[in-house]
Scaffold this motif. Structure first.
Motif, PDB file in Angstrom:
ATOM      1  N   ASN A 179       0.815  -1.207   0.000  1.00 27.31           N
ATOM      2  CA  ASN A 179       0.000   0.000   0.000  1.00 27.31           C
ATOM      3  C   ASN A 179       0.854   1.264   0.000  1.00 27.31           C
ATOM      4  O   ASN A 179       0.328   2.367   0.117  1.00 27.31           O
ATOM      5  CB  ASN A 179      -0.923   0.010   1.221  1.00 27.31           C
ATOM      6  CG  ASN A 179      -1.821  -1.224   1.262  1.00 27.31           C
ATOM      7  OD1 ASN A 179      -2.529  -1.505   0.299  1.00 27.31           O
ATOM      8  ND2 ASN A 179      -1.765  -1.955   2.360  1.00 27.31           N
ATOM      9  N   GLY A 180       2.171   1.090  -0.112  1.00 26.12           N
ATOM     10  CA  GLY A 180       3.076   2.227  -0.162  1.00 26.12           C
ATOM     11  C   GLY A 180       3.535   2.738   1.183  1.00 26.12           C
ATOM     12  O   GLY A 180       4.334   3.686   1.246  1.00 26.12           O
ATOM     13  N   ALA A 181       3.057   2.133   2.273  1.00 25.89           N
ATOM     14  CA  ALA A 181       3.443   2.587   3.606  1.00 25.89           C
ATOM     15  C   ALA A 181       4.838   2.084   3.959  1.00 25.89           C
ATOM     16  O   ALA A 181       5.217   0.960   3.611  1.00 25.89           O
ATOM     17  CB  ALA A 181       2.438   2.105   4.645  1.00 25.89           C
ATOM     18  N   LEU A 182       5.595   2.898   4.682  1.00 28.75           N
ATOM     19  CA  LEU A 182       6.930   2.515   5.142  1.00 28.75           C
ATOM     20  C   LEU A 182       6.796   1.556   6.320  1.00 28.75           C
ATOM     21  O   LEU A 182       6.221   1.892   7.359  1.00 28.75           O
ATOM     22  CB  LEU A 182       7.716   3.760   5.545  1.00 28.75           C
ATOM     23  CG  LEU A 182       9.150   3.548   6.030  1.00 28.75           C
ATOM     24  CD1 LEU A 182      10.003   2.885   4.943  1.00 28.75           C
ATOM     25  CD2 LEU A 182       9.767   4.878   6.464  1.00 28.75           C
ATOM     26  N   LYS A 183       7.343   0.338   6.172  1.00 29.78           N
ATOM     27  CA  LYS A 183       7.242  -0.689   7.210  1.00 29.78           C
ATOM     28  C   LYS A 183       8.432  -0.658   8.158  1.00 29.78           C
ATOM     29  O   LYS A 183       8.282  -0.803   9.369  1.00 29.78           O
ATOM     30  CB  LYS A 183       7.143  -2.076   6.567  1.00 29.78           C
ATOM     31  CG  LYS A 183       5.870  -2.317   5.798  1.00 29.78           C
ATOM     32  CD  LYS A 183       5.926  -3.627   5.026  1.00 29.78           C
ATOM     33  CE  LYS A 183       6.127  -4.827   5.930  1.00 29.78           C
ATOM     34  NZ  LYS A 183       6.120  -6.092   5.159  1.00 29.78           N
ATOM     35  N   SER A 184       9.626  -0.535   7.610  1.00 29.57           N
ATOM     36  CA  SER A 184      10.815  -0.581   8.449  1.00 29.57           C
ATOM     37  C   SER A 184      11.949   0.181   7.798  1.00 29.57           C
ATOM     38  O   SER A 184      11.945   0.439   6.594  1.00 29.57           O
ATOM     39  CB  SER A 184      11.233  -2.026   8.714  1.00 29.57           C
ATOM     40  OG  SER A 184      11.660  -2.644   7.506  1.00 29.57           O
TER      41      SER A 184
ATOM     42  N   ASP B  59       9.110  10.902  11.340  1.00 26.84           N
ATOM     43  CA  ASP B  59       7.759  10.346  11.415  1.00 26.84           C
ATOM     44  C   ASP B  59       7.617   9.302  10.312  1.00 26.84           C
ATOM     45  O   ASP B  59       7.502   9.647   9.126  1.00 26.84           O
ATOM     46  CB  ASP B  59       6.718  11.458  11.243  1.00 26.84           C
ATOM     47  CG  ASP B  59       5.291  10.964  11.413  1.00 26.84           C
ATOM     48  OD1 ASP B  59       5.071   9.733  11.386  1.00 26.84           O
ATOM     49  OD2 ASP B  59       4.391  11.817  11.555  1.00 26.84           O
ATOM     50  N   LYS B  60       7.617   8.057  10.676  1.00 28.40           N
ATOM     51  CA  LYS B  60       7.553   6.980   9.681  1.00 28.40           C
ATOM     52  C   LYS B  60       6.271   7.063   8.853  1.00 28.40           C
ATOM     53  O   LYS B  60       6.270   6.781   7.650  1.00 28.40           O
ATOM     54  CB  LYS B  60       7.647   5.620  10.380  1.00 28.40           C
ATOM     55  CG  LYS B  60       7.847   4.469   9.405  1.00 28.40           C
ATOM     56  CD  LYS B  60       8.245   3.187  10.121  1.00 28.40           C
ATOM     57  CE  LYS B  60       7.107   2.591  10.913  1.00 28.40           C
ATOM     58  NZ  LYS B  60       7.436   1.224  11.414  1.00 28.40           N
ATOM     59  N   GLY B  61       5.185   7.495   9.485  1.00 27.68           N
ATOM     60  CA  GLY B  61       3.910   7.582   8.774  1.00 27.68           C
ATOM     61  C   GLY B  61       3.892   8.628   7.679  1.00 27.68           C
ATOM     62  O   GLY B  61       3.040   8.575   6.787  1.00 27.68           O
ATOM     63  N   GLU B  62       4.808   9.581   7.725  1.00 31.97           N
ATOM     64  CA  GLU B  62       4.881  10.630   6.718  1.00 31.97           C
ATOM     65  C   GLU B  62       5.913  10.324   5.637  1.00 31.97           C
ATOM     66  O   GLU B  62       6.185  11.178   4.796  1.00 31.97           O
ATOM     67  CB  GLU B  62       5.230  11.968   7.381  1.00 31.97           C
ATOM     68  CG  GLU B  62       4.180  12.479   8.354  1.00 31.97           C
ATOM     69  CD  GLU B  62       2.866  12.781   7.663  1.00 31.97           C
ATOM     70  OE1 GLU B  62       2.907  13.294   6.527  1.00 31.97           O
ATOM     71  OE2 GLU B  62       1.805  12.497   8.251  1.00 31.97           O
ATOM     72  N   ASN B  63       6.485   9.139   5.663  1.00 34.06           N
ATOM     73  CA  ASN B  63       7.568   8.822   4.735  1.00 34.06           C
ATOM     74  C   ASN B  63       7.296   7.582   3.896  1.00 34.06           C
ATOM     75  O   ASN B  63       8.212   6.848   3.518  1.00 34.06           O
ATOM     76  CB  ASN B  63       8.878   8.674   5.493  1.00 34.06           C
ATOM     77  CG  ASN B  63       9.476  10.012   5.874  1.00 34.06           C
ATOM     78  OD1 ASN B  63      10.198  10.623   5.106  1.00 34.06           O
ATOM     79  ND2 ASN B  63       9.119  10.496   7.071  1.00 34.06           N
ATOM     80  N   GLY B  64       6.016   7.345   3.602  1.00 33.90           N
ATOM     81  CA  GLY B  64       5.679   6.293   2.653  1.00 33.90           C
ATOM     82  C   GLY B  64       5.974   6.733   1.224  1.00 33.90           C
ATOM     83  O   GLY B  64       6.406   7.868   0.973  1.00 33.90           O
ATOM     84  N   LEU B  65       5.743   5.848   0.276  1.00 33.91           N
ATOM     85  CA  LEU B  65       5.938   6.204  -1.130  1.00 33.91           C
ATOM     86  C   LEU B  65       5.006   7.350  -1.510  1.00 33.91           C
ATOM     87  O   LEU B  65       3.888   7.464  -0.985  1.00 33.91           O
ATOM     88  CB  LEU B  65       5.667   4.995  -2.024  1.00 33.91           C
ATOM     89  CG  LEU B  65       6.575   3.780  -1.818  1.00 33.91           C
ATOM     90  CD1 LEU B  65       6.191   2.675  -2.808  1.00 33.91           C
ATOM     91  CD2 LEU B  65       8.034   4.149  -1.968  1.00 33.91           C
ATOM     92  N   ILE B  66       5.445   8.183  -2.417  1.00 33.31           N
ATOM     93  CA  ILE B  66       4.637   9.328  -2.843  1.00 33.31           C
ATOM     94  C   ILE B  66       3.578   8.844  -3.830  1.00 33.31           C
ATOM     95  O   ILE B  66       3.912   8.334  -4.912  1.00 33.31           O
ATOM     96  CB  ILE B  66       5.510  10.409  -3.490  1.00 33.31           C
ATOM     97  CG1 ILE B  66       6.545  10.916  -2.483  1.00 33.31           C
ATOM     98  CG2 ILE B  66       4.645  11.563  -3.995  1.00 33.31           C
ATOM     99  CD1 ILE B  66       7.541  11.881  -3.077  1.00 33.31           C
ATOM    100  N   PRO B  67       2.292   8.978  -3.483  1.00 29.17           N
ATOM    101  CA  PRO B  67       1.244   8.476  -4.392  1.00 29.17           C
ATOM    102  C   PRO B  67       1.029   9.405  -5.571  1.00 29.17           C
ATOM    103  O   PRO B  67       1.331  10.599  -5.530  1.00 29.17           O
ATOM    104  CB  PRO B  67       0.004   8.432  -3.494  1.00 29.17           C
ATOM    105  CG  PRO B  67       0.246   9.501  -2.477  1.00 29.17           C
ATOM    106  CD  PRO B  67       1.737   9.535  -2.235  1.00 29.17           C
TER     107      PRO B  67
END
Length: 389
Positions: free
Chosen positions: A122-127, A138-146
């Motif tokens: 889903n593009g979210a940063l896991k680790s 903030d890991k939640g703000e560093n997922g893949l750019i949709p």
């Protein structure tokens, strides 16, 4: 013209009293076809802000299935996540490493091989394996750019702009063709990419006229009638035409014949036709009774592009033990190589600043329509909207 009516007859052909019928058309300038500044405007105003069709859902059927595509200098990753198909910029958020090089595959996690950042489907940063980041991260703000993603008629569309023109308006009557040929339910059986040393618009021209069939495509000319053809009057970002298949043949292939049954919803009046429909800027469909071909042209520079070709068939046929598409692929693969030589030699001719545009015939009306659409979309006076400001 075939004697059996088509459901698309009500869309209508171009008005015989139109200006083009009286005068024909004229090509455009050396700069329009080969210039750096024109190409820059096209990448900004067309590929940078409009909805672009990028793939077919049959290639992304299972969760974790992915495809990649390079557009200009960028790369996108399409992946089937928990909420459906979503596009992302194909780069790690950490240091910009390109994540996926393979054109297709299936993964539940996307791993950056540079510093081992791991993203889910889903593009979210896991680790962040091996990367120490403290209170400021903030890991939640560093997922893949949709990237904005929509699906229509089995096609995946993306837009890099928040103010792209309305997608459904752009598609206009396309749904009538898509439903008749059951496009959303078809399966991509084969895909192939071709590098072409020409401007992308020259490929769009080439695949939207059959005037060159008698001299360039002996196999196609044997099966199809370049002269028994017409131009549709379509709205939105569509251009289109139709062409008749010669009597005695039932498939556009190297043999001209097939045991495949027609796609169930194809109107009787179109069983002996090819409906050539293009979603501008760059996706041509060849709708035939027993399969659909889709052909993209993706610009890379003013003088280079990549053409991506799909061959799609009905699942009731692909499930048969004797299914084969070899004769279809053989015809189009040969025709494609013939076309790319035409486009490359044309590009070399248009690259000469002394070249001046020539007259376009009635059989090249769609070529003129494509140029007019691009010119409107890239006109500095209208800000790319095609209307006066």
């Amino acid at each position: 013209m075939t004697s059996v009516p088509s459901m698309f007859d009500r869309i209508g052909e171009q008005d015989p009293d139109r200006d083009y019928f009286a005068t024909g058309g004229t090509g455009r300038s050396h700069e329009f076809y080969t210039g750096e500044e024109q190409f820059r405007r096209e990448m900004k105003e067309i590929y940078g802000r409009r909805w672009l069709p990028v793939d077919h859902v049959s290639r992304l059927g299972d969760k974790g299935s992915y495809t990649t595509l390079d557009i200009g200098t960028g790369s996108i990753l399409l992946i089937h996540g928990d909420e459906g198909v979503q596009a992302f910029h194909n780069y790690c958020r950490h240091r910009g490493y390109k994540l996926v090089e393979e054109p297709t595959g299936r993964r539940q996690s996307i791993v950056c091989l540079y510093h081992c950042w791991v993203y889910d489907r889903n593009g979210a940063l896991k680790s962040l394996n091996g990367t120490y980041l403290d209170h400021f991260f903030d890991k939640g703000e560093n997922g893949l750019i949709p990237i904005r993603t929509e699906v229509r008629f089995g096609l995946v569309f993306v837009s890099f702009s928040d103010d792209a023109p309305d997608l459904d308006d752009a598609l206009a009557e396309f749904g009538e063709f898509a439903r008749a040929y059951e496009l959303a339910d078809l399966q991509v059986v084969q895909a192939k990419d071709y590098p072409v040393a020409s401007n992308w618009k020259l490929v769009a021209h080439n695949v939207n006229e059959s005037l060159h069939f008698p001299t360039a495509h002996k196999d196609l000319h044997r099966v199809t009638d370049f002269d028994d053809a017409g131009t549709y009057m379509l709205g939105g970002d569509l251009v289109g035409a139709w062409q008749v298949i010669h009597e005695g043949y039932n498939s556009v292939s190297s043999t001209g014949r097939s045991e495949r049954r027609p796609i169930p919803s194809v109107p009787e009046g179109d069983l002996q036709k090819i409906n050539w429909i293009t979603i501008l800027p760059n996706l041509l469909f060849g709708f035939t009774a027993d399969y659909v071909m889709a052909q993209w042209v993706w610009p890379e520079s003013p003088a280079t592009c990549t053409v991506r070709h799909f061959w799609l068939f009905h699942p009731s046929e692909t499930a048969r033990p004797d299914f084969s598409h070899e004769a279809v692929f053989a015809l189009w693969d040969k025709a494609n190589h013939e076309d790319w030589e035409l486009c490359e030699r044309t590009h070399r001719g248009l690259s000469n600043p002394l070249w001046s545009p020539g007259q376009l015939s009635l059989d090249e009306e769609v070529v003129s329509q494509i140029d007019a659409w691009v010119a409107r979309a890239t006109d500095p006076a209208t800000g790319g909207t095609g209307t006066a400001t």
